[in-house]
Write a protein that holds these residues in place. Structure first.
Motif, PDB file in Angstrom:
ATOM      1  N   VAL A  43      89.472  52.762 129.593  1.00 29.26           N
ATOM      2  CA  VAL A  43      88.574  52.614 130.732  1.00 29.26           C
ATOM      3  C   VAL A  43      87.142  52.528 130.229  1.00 29.26           C
ATOM      4  N   GLN A  44      86.341  51.701 130.868  1.00 32.67           N
ATOM      5  CA  GLN A  44      84.913  51.666 130.571  1.00 32.67           C
ATOM      6  C   GLN A  44      84.161  51.684 131.893  1.00 32.67           C
ATOM      7  N   TRP A  45      82.892  52.062 131.832  1.00 37.49           N
ATOM      8  CA  TRP A  45      82.109  52.152 133.054  1.00 37.49           C
ATOM      9  C   TRP A  45      80.655  51.883 132.761  1.00 37.49           C
ATOM     10  N   ARG A  46      79.892  51.726 133.843  1.00 35.34           N
ATOM     11  CA  ARG A  46      78.450  51.548 133.712  1.00 35.34           C
ATOM     12  C   ARG A  46      77.763  52.242 134.872  1.00 35.34           C
ATOM     13  N   ASP A  47      76.759  53.035 134.549  1.00 35.49           N
ATOM     14  CA  ASP A  47      75.916  53.682 135.561  1.00 35.49           C
ATOM     15  C   ASP A  47      74.956  52.633 136.094  1.00 35.49           C
ATOM     16  N   THR A  48      74.994  52.391 137.408  1.00 34.93           N
ATOM     17  CA  THR A  48      74.136  51.353 137.988  1.00 34.93           C
ATOM     18  C   THR A  48      72.962  51.932 138.753  1.00 34.93           C
ATOM     19  N   GLY A  49      72.896  53.229 138.892  1.00 41.38           N
ATOM     20  CA  GLY A  49      71.762  53.850 139.569  1.00 41.38           C
ATOM     21  C   GLY A  49      71.835  53.810 141.081  1.00 41.38           C
ATOM     22  N   GLY A  50      72.414  52.762 141.656  1.00 43.43           N
ATOM     23  CA  GLY A  50      72.455  52.637 143.103  1.00 43.43           C
ATOM     24  C   GLY A  50      73.456  51.608 143.572  1.00 43.43           C
ATOM     25  N   GLU A  51      73.448  51.376 144.871  1.00 37.25           N
ATOM     26  CA  GLU A  51      74.462  50.541 145.517  1.00 37.25           C
ATOM     27  C   GLU A  51      74.340  49.058 145.147  1.00 37.25           C
ATOM     28  N   VAL A  52      73.121  48.521 145.166  1.00 36.99           N
ATOM     29  CA  VAL A  52      72.967  47.085 144.940  1.00 36.99           C
ATOM     30  C   VAL A  52      73.371  46.723 143.518  1.00 36.99           C
ATOM     31  N   GLY A  53      72.942  47.529 142.562  1.00 36.74           N
ATOM     32  CA  GLY A  53      73.342  47.280 141.180  1.00 36.74           C
ATOM     33  C   GLY A  53      74.842  47.367 141.000  1.00 36.74           C
ATOM     34  N   ALA A  54      75.482  48.301 141.710  1.00 39.90           N
ATOM     35  CA  ALA A  54      76.939  48.420 141.623  1.00 39.90           C
ATOM     36  C   ALA A  54      77.614  47.168 142.168  1.00 39.90           C
ATOM     37  N   LEU A  55      77.128  46.666 143.281  1.00 38.74           N
ATOM     38  CA  LEU A  55      77.693  45.440 143.863  1.00 38.74           C
ATOM     39  C   LEU A  55      77.542  44.257 142.908  1.00 38.74           C
ATOM     40  N   LEU A  56      76.344  44.115 142.341  1.00 35.78           N
ATOM     41  CA  LEU A  56      76.096  42.994 141.443  1.00 35.78           C
ATOM     42  C   LEU A  56      76.912  43.106 140.159  1.00 35.78           C
ATOM     43  N   THR A  57      76.981  44.315 139.594  1.00 34.96           N
ATOM     44  CA  THR A  57      77.730  44.507 138.354  1.00 34.96           C
ATOM     45  C   THR A  57      79.215  44.282 138.575  1.00 34.96           C
ATOM     46  N   GLU A  58      79.733  44.799 139.680  1.00 39.07           N
ATOM     47  CA  GLU A  58      81.148  44.600 139.983  1.00 39.07           C
ATOM     48  C   GLU A  58      81.467  43.105 140.082  1.00 39.07           C
ATOM     49  N   ALA A  59      80.637  42.377 140.798  1.00 42.94           N
ATOM     50  CA  ALA A  59      80.863  40.935 140.941  1.00 42.94           C
ATOM     51  C   ALA A  59      80.807  40.234 139.589  1.00 42.94           C
ATOM     52  N   LYS A  60      79.839  40.632 138.752  1.00 42.31           N
ATOM     53  CA  LYS A  60      79.691  40.024 137.433  1.00 42.31           C
ATOM     54  C   LYS A  60      80.922  40.304 136.574  1.00 42.31           C
ATOM     55  N   TRP A  61      81.379  41.546 136.563  1.00 40.81           N
ATOM     56  CA  TRP A  61      82.543  41.902 135.742  1.00 40.81           C
ATOM     57  C   TRP A  61      83.807  41.212 136.236  1.00 40.81           C
ATOM     58  N   ILE A  62      83.976  41.137 137.538  1.00 40.62           N
ATOM     59  CA  ILE A  62      85.168  40.451 138.068  1.00 40.62           C
ATOM     60  C   ILE A  62      85.141  38.978 137.675  1.00 40.62           C
ATOM     61  N   GLY A  63      83.965  38.349 137.792  1.00 36.11           N
ATOM     62  CA  GLY A  63      83.858  36.937 137.437  1.00 36.11           C
ATOM     63  C   GLY A  63      84.040  36.677 135.956  1.00 36.11           C
ATOM     64  N   THR A  64      83.582  37.618 135.110  1.00 28.21           N
ATOM     65  CA  THR A  64      83.665  37.446 133.661  1.00 28.21           C
ATOM     66  C   THR A  64      85.020  37.850 133.107  1.00 28.21           C
ATOM     67  N   LEU A  65      85.510  39.033 133.529  1.00 26.80           N
ATOM     68  CA  LEU A  65      86.757  39.567 132.987  1.00 26.80           C
ATOM     69  C   LEU A  65      87.994  38.979 133.654  1.00 26.80           C
ATOM     70  N   ARG A  66      87.878  38.605 134.920  1.00 29.51           N
ATOM     71  CA  ARG A  66      88.988  38.074 135.711  1.00 29.51           C
ATOM     72  C   ARG A  66      90.209  38.995 135.624  1.00 29.51           C
ATOM     73  N   PRO A  67      90.045  40.263 136.025  1.00 26.61           N
ATOM     74  CA  PRO A  67      91.160  41.214 135.959  1.00 26.61           C
ATOM     75  C   PRO A  67      92.289  40.813 136.902  1.00 26.61           C
ATOM     76  N   VAL A  68      93.507  41.116 136.498  1.00 23.46           N
ATOM     77  CA  VAL A  68      94.672  40.597 137.209  1.00 23.46           C
ATOM     78  C   VAL A  68      94.847  41.221 138.582  1.00 23.46           C
ATOM     79  N   HIS A  69      94.301  42.428 138.811  1.00 24.48           N
ATOM     80  CA  HIS A  69      94.503  43.097 140.092  1.00 24.48           C
ATOM     81  C   HIS A  69      93.312  42.975 141.036  1.00 24.48           C
TER      82      HIS A  69
END
Length: 389
Positions: A258-284
């Motif tokens: 497991v890996q994670w990233r502290d985003t400080g707040g909600e907007v950063g979490a939304l943006l980071t999640e979208a970026k990781w999903i688009g880059t990593l393309r996780p199966v689930h």
């Protein structure tokens, strides 16, 4: 009390009731002077104990409390000399102790010094007693002796105190219905062995607040990306929680990293999640379906890249600076200087549909951003920008 009692109607692993005596209360400064273990499995009950040479003086008040003197441990084995044997003995057992974090912490520290990683699942009898008898004020070992008519062979000696825990365990099975006892055991137990090399200690390092996390399988293929306002709690729930969906159970069975990233707040979490999903393309995870035509109706409303700051709910948390350029999330950094460098790096931002949608919404709500085009703009006070998009 008879040792013929069947120990594990509710536990499907062997059990080790453990007690230690030490030279003091600090794992970093003090050492173990005695270890007592009562092991219980379907084959019966066995007992093991040893004095330990702590390689440091035992304070006088502890000698008085335990009866263990410097003379008694002078010729005793050091922990390192029997560490491998003890590790093999305890490995795979549910670790039960009174104030279990103390005993587990000391053993974990000693094993670390000889290169062994000790992360058993742990059940604390203090916490279990509090859960089962919440109206009682005292839950120390002396209180349990009195309340449950336990029979001490001695006090403040490791094997005798470990045996008291074994007696307490037997009393529990006679005092509570199995389903009630099972519920409280499950709620009280801390599961340190989770999946692959993931332990409770690793999860404890995850951000307590807003952030993003990703799970990977044995081949390091991405399984799932998620975000949460409490990352540590959410990751733990994914991997060890009782109320998991069938989908979460399937994911948890495959997780090895497991890996994670502290985003400080909600907007950063939304943006980071979208970026990781688009880059990593996780199966689930479902891939978002947003057409590029959305961007044509709303060109980038700034002349340069922008930065916005988010800080966690805990005021002691460091700020996180998020950088976006032409609807492309460039990433998060810890300082404005790093934000400038990230924005100035030679690259051609690629339009990200989810970044467009997230930022569009939050700019309209008054997200405070700062353009990063010129030094003066960087140093200026962040202002509210609400473009018509």
């Amino acid at each position: 009390m008879s040792d013929s009692f069947s120990p594990t109607p509710l536990i499907d692993t062997p059990i080790a009731f453990v007690d230690l005596e030490t030279t003091g209360g600090s794992v970093a400064e003090h050492r173990i002077t005695e270890i007592g273990v009562v092991q219980v499995d379907q084959g019966g009950v066995s007992r093991w104990s040893t004095l330990v040479n702590p390689e440091q003086p035992i304070p006088a008040f502890i000698q008085s409390l335990t009866g263990i003197t410097d003379d008694m441990v002078r010729d005793a084995p050091t922990f390192a000399s029997f560490a491998a044997e003890l590790f093999e003995r305890l490995d795979g057992n549910l670790f039960i102790a009174h104030n279990a974090s103390f005993d587990r912490g000391f053993l974990r520290g000693e094993f670390q010094r000889v290169g062994l990683t000790f992360n058993p699942d742990v059940l604390c009898t203090v916490k279990l007693s509090r859960a089962l008898w919440p109206h009682e004020k005292r839950h120390g070992l002396d209180a349990l002796i009195e309340r449950h008519a336990l029979e001490p062979l001695a006090r403040h000696r490791a094997l005798a105190d470990a045996d008291l825990l074994w007696q307490f365990w037997q009393r529990l099975h006679g005092a509570w219905a199995p389903e009630v006892l099972r519920t409280h055991i499950d709620r009280t137990m801390r599961r340190y062995r989770i999946a692959g090399d993931i332990t409770e200690d690793i999860i404890d390092a995850a951000p307590a607040g807003h952030g993003v996390y990703a799970f990977f399988d044995a081949s390091d293929a991405p399984l799932y990306v998620g975000r949460s306002v409490r990352v540590r709690q959410r990751v733990r729930a994914h991997l060890t929680g009782e109320r998991r969906s069938a989908r979460e159970l399937r994911i948890a069975e495959q997780v090895r990293r497991v890996q994670w990233r502290d985003t400080g707040g909600e907007v950063g979490a939304l943006l980071t999640e979208a970026k990781w999903i688009g880059t990593l393309r996780p199966v689930h995870n479902r891939q978002p379906r947003i057409g590029r035509t959305e961007a044509l109706a709303a060109p980038w409303p700034f002349q340069t890249a922008i930065v916005f700051e988010e800080r966690g709910q805990d005021s002691a948390c460091e700020s996180v600076f998020h950088v976006v350029d032409r609807w492309c999330y460039l990433g998060a950094v810890q300082t404005l200087e790093a934000a400038r460098a990230l924005a100035a790096a030679p690259s051609e931002p690629i339009f990200e549909p989810m970044t467009f949608r997230i930022l569009q919404t939050h700019l309209a709500r008054g997200l405070r951003v700062t353009p990063l085009g010129q030094q003066e703009a960087v140093d200026a006070e962040a202002r509210e920008v609400s473009p018509s998009v």
